[in-house]
Design a protein around this motif. Structure first.
Motif, PDB file in Angstrom:
ATOM      1  N   SER A  17      -3.463  17.933  -2.715  1.00  0.00           N
ATOM      2  CA  SER A  17      -2.057  17.988  -3.132  1.00  0.00           C
ATOM      3  C   SER A  17      -1.232  16.939  -2.402  1.00  0.00           C
ATOM      4  O   SER A  17      -0.383  16.267  -3.002  1.00  0.00           O
ATOM      5  CB  SER A  17      -1.470  19.376  -2.864  1.00  0.00           C
ATOM      6  OG  SER A  17      -2.173  20.358  -3.582  1.00  0.00           O
ATOM      7  N   ALA A  18      -1.471  16.792  -1.098  1.00  0.00           N
ATOM      8  CA  ALA A  18      -0.742  15.778  -0.313  1.00  0.00           C
ATOM      9  C   ALA A  18      -1.066  14.381  -0.826  1.00  0.00           C
ATOM     10  O   ALA A  18      -0.177  13.536  -0.947  1.00  0.00           O
ATOM     11  CB  ALA A  18      -1.101  15.909   1.167  1.00  0.00           C
ATOM     12  N   LEU A  70       0.450   9.517  -3.916  1.00  0.00           N
ATOM     13  CA  LEU A  70       0.154   8.559  -4.984  1.00  0.00           C
ATOM     14  C   LEU A  70       1.246   8.550  -6.055  1.00  0.00           C
ATOM     15  O   LEU A  70       1.599   7.488  -6.577  1.00  0.00           O
ATOM     16  CB  LEU A  70      -1.215   8.841  -5.593  1.00  0.00           C
ATOM     17  CG  LEU A  70      -2.400   8.580  -4.669  1.00  0.00           C
ATOM     18  CD1 LEU A  70      -3.709   8.987  -5.337  1.00  0.00           C
ATOM     19  CD2 LEU A  70      -2.433   7.142  -4.196  1.00  0.00           C
ATOM     20  N   ILE A  71       1.790   9.703  -6.375  1.00  0.00           N
ATOM     21  CA  ILE A  71       2.882   9.769  -7.351  1.00  0.00           C
ATOM     22  C   ILE A  71       4.118   9.055  -6.790  1.00  0.00           C
ATOM     23  O   ILE A  71       4.750   8.249  -7.480  1.00  0.00           O
ATOM     24  CB  ILE A  71       3.199  11.231  -7.736  1.00  0.00           C
ATOM     25  CG1 ILE A  71       2.044  11.801  -8.579  1.00  0.00           C
ATOM     26  CG2 ILE A  71       4.532  11.337  -8.473  1.00  0.00           C
ATOM     27  CD1 ILE A  71       2.106  13.303  -8.768  1.00  0.00           C
ATOM     28  N   TYR A  72       4.431   9.326  -5.532  1.00  0.00           N
ATOM     29  CA  TYR A  72       5.562   8.660  -4.889  1.00  0.00           C
ATOM     30  C   TYR A  72       5.345   7.147  -4.875  1.00  0.00           C
ATOM     31  O   TYR A  72       6.250   6.377  -5.193  1.00  0.00           O
ATOM     32  CB  TYR A  72       5.737   9.199  -3.462  1.00  0.00           C
ATOM     33  CG  TYR A  72       6.790   8.463  -2.671  1.00  0.00           C
ATOM     34  CD1 TYR A  72       8.137   8.644  -2.932  1.00  0.00           C
ATOM     35  CD2 TYR A  72       6.422   7.574  -1.662  1.00  0.00           C
ATOM     36  CE1 TYR A  72       9.105   7.960  -2.215  1.00  0.00           C
ATOM     37  CE2 TYR A  72       7.385   6.884  -0.938  1.00  0.00           C
ATOM     38  CZ  TYR A  72       8.716   7.077  -1.223  1.00  0.00           C
ATOM     39  OH  TYR A  72       9.675   6.391  -0.513  1.00  0.00           O
ATOM     40  N   CYS A  81       0.847  -1.193   0.000  1.00  0.00           N
ATOM     41  CA  CYS A  81       0.000   0.000   0.000  1.00  0.00           C
ATOM     42  C   CYS A  81       0.888   1.251   0.000  1.00  0.00           C
ATOM     43  O   CYS A  81       2.105   1.160   0.143  1.00  0.00           O
ATOM     44  CB  CYS A  81      -0.925  -0.006   1.222  1.00  0.00           C
ATOM     45  SG  CYS A  81      -0.057   0.146   2.794  1.00  0.00           S
ATOM     46  N   ALA A  82       0.265   2.404  -0.134  1.00  0.00           N
ATOM     47  CA  ALA A  82       1.017   3.661  -0.203  1.00  0.00           C
ATOM     48  C   ALA A  82       1.734   3.983   1.105  1.00  0.00           C
ATOM     49  O   ALA A  82       2.716   4.713   1.111  1.00  0.00           O
ATOM     50  CB  ALA A  82       0.078   4.802  -0.582  1.00  0.00           C
ATOM     51  N   GLY A 124       3.506   5.414  -6.880  1.00  0.00           N
ATOM     52  CA  GLY A 124       3.620   4.929  -8.251  1.00  0.00           C
ATOM     53  C   GLY A 124       5.067   4.663  -8.629  1.00  0.00           C
ATOM     54  O   GLY A 124       5.386   3.637  -9.251  1.00  0.00           O
ATOM     55  N   PHE A 125       5.966   5.567  -8.245  1.00  0.00           N
ATOM     56  CA  PHE A 125       7.390   5.361  -8.515  1.00  0.00           C
ATOM     57  C   PHE A 125       7.926   4.144  -7.769  1.00  0.00           C
ATOM     58  O   PHE A 125       8.729   3.377  -8.302  1.00  0.00           O
ATOM     59  CB  PHE A 125       8.208   6.601  -8.160  1.00  0.00           C
ATOM     60  CG  PHE A 125       8.128   7.688  -9.194  1.00  0.00           C
ATOM     61  CD1 PHE A 125       8.548   7.472 -10.497  1.00  0.00           C
ATOM     62  CD2 PHE A 125       7.620   8.938  -8.862  1.00  0.00           C
ATOM     63  CE1 PHE A 125       8.471   8.468 -11.456  1.00  0.00           C
ATOM     64  CE2 PHE A 125       7.539   9.946  -9.808  1.00  0.00           C
ATOM     65  CZ  PHE A 125       7.959   9.705 -11.108  1.00  0.00           C
ATOM     66  N   ARG A 126       7.476   3.959  -6.528  1.00  0.00           N
ATOM     67  CA  ARG A 126       7.922   2.788  -5.753  1.00  0.00           C
ATOM     68  C   ARG A 126       7.426   1.495  -6.407  1.00  0.00           C
ATOM     69  O   ARG A 126       8.163   0.517  -6.492  1.00  0.00           O
ATOM     70  CB  ARG A 126       7.410   2.870  -4.317  1.00  0.00           C
ATOM     71  CG  ARG A 126       8.067   3.967  -3.522  1.00  0.00           C
ATOM     72  CD  ARG A 126       7.493   4.033  -2.137  1.00  0.00           C
ATOM     73  NE  ARG A 126       8.167   3.073  -1.269  1.00  0.00           N
ATOM     74  CZ  ARG A 126       7.750   2.757  -0.059  1.00  0.00           C
ATOM     75  NH1 ARG A 126       6.658   3.302   0.424  1.00  0.00           N
ATOM     76  NH2 ARG A 126       8.418   1.894   0.674  1.00  0.00           N
ATOM     77  N   LEU A 127       6.164   1.484  -6.844  1.00  0.00           N
ATOM     78  CA  LEU A 127       5.624   0.294  -7.498  1.00  0.00           C
ATOM     79  C   LEU A 127       6.359   0.007  -8.804  1.00  0.00           C
ATOM     80  O   LEU A 127       6.636  -1.151  -9.130  1.00  0.00           O
ATOM     81  CB  LEU A 127       4.126   0.453  -7.756  1.00  0.00           C
ATOM     82  CG  LEU A 127       3.219   0.401  -6.534  1.00  0.00           C
ATOM     83  CD1 LEU A 127       1.768   0.643  -6.940  1.00  0.00           C
ATOM     84  CD2 LEU A 127       3.364  -0.920  -5.798  1.00  0.00           C
TER      85      LEU A 127
END
Length: 170
Positions: free
Chosen positions: A130-131, A136-138, A63-64, A140-143
């Protein structure tokens, strides 16, 4: 204080506002105390496996918030490098909780609301959106990184979800 804005001298916390501040203080302090306590237990060899990421356990996909507990634990040990490695947003969130704890403690001690530059941020919906977008962007990069390394696929193949979908319930 440099961060405080001018206050109304008659503005006082009333019963309901006082209770809300205690609740918020508890919410801000709980993860910090839990990280300290879990570090103590962890150093004695006591583990709580059920506290792991349930999404990761069942699907093989983290999860995030995956790594936040370990990041908070590293922060309480003073290991900044490891905290960033476990979750890049962990130290920021840790300091956010710490600032909130100090803020609500001061409000309760003074029995007056503090008007600071950051209080207005938390009243805006765009701050939370924004948070969430940053998280979610972070994530996405981890995934993507896990997928490129093959770890994501490997975890999925070991997950209960994979076994249920491909082999049935039995």
């Amino acid at each position: 204080m440099v961060f405080m804005l001018p206050q109304s001298p008659t503005e006082r916390l009333t019963g309901r506002h006082f209770q809300v501040r205690w609740l918020r203080l508890g919410f801000a302090v709980a993860p910090l105390i839990a990280a300290i306590a879990y570090n103590q237990l962890y150093s004695r060899g006591i583990r709580f496996e059920f506290l792991g990421c349930p999404l990761l356990r069942w699907t093989g996909v983290p999860c995030a918030g995956w790594g936040l507990t370990r990041s908070f634990m590293a922060m309480t040990r003073g290991d900044w490098t490891q905290a960033w490695q476990f979750h890049g947003l962990g130290p920021l969130l840790f300091f956010g909780f710490a600032i909130a704890a100090v803020h609500y403690s001061l409000e309760l001690w003074r029995q007056k609301p503090l008007r600071t530059f950051y209080v207005a941020w938390f009243k805006r919906r765009t701050f939370y959106l924004s948070a969430l977008a940053v998280l979610l962007i972070y994530h996405g990069f981890r995934l993507q990184s896990l997928a490129q390394s093959g770890e994501l696929h490997s975890n999925y193949l070991k997950s209960p979800l994979y076994h249920i979908l491909h082999h049935g319930f039995l």
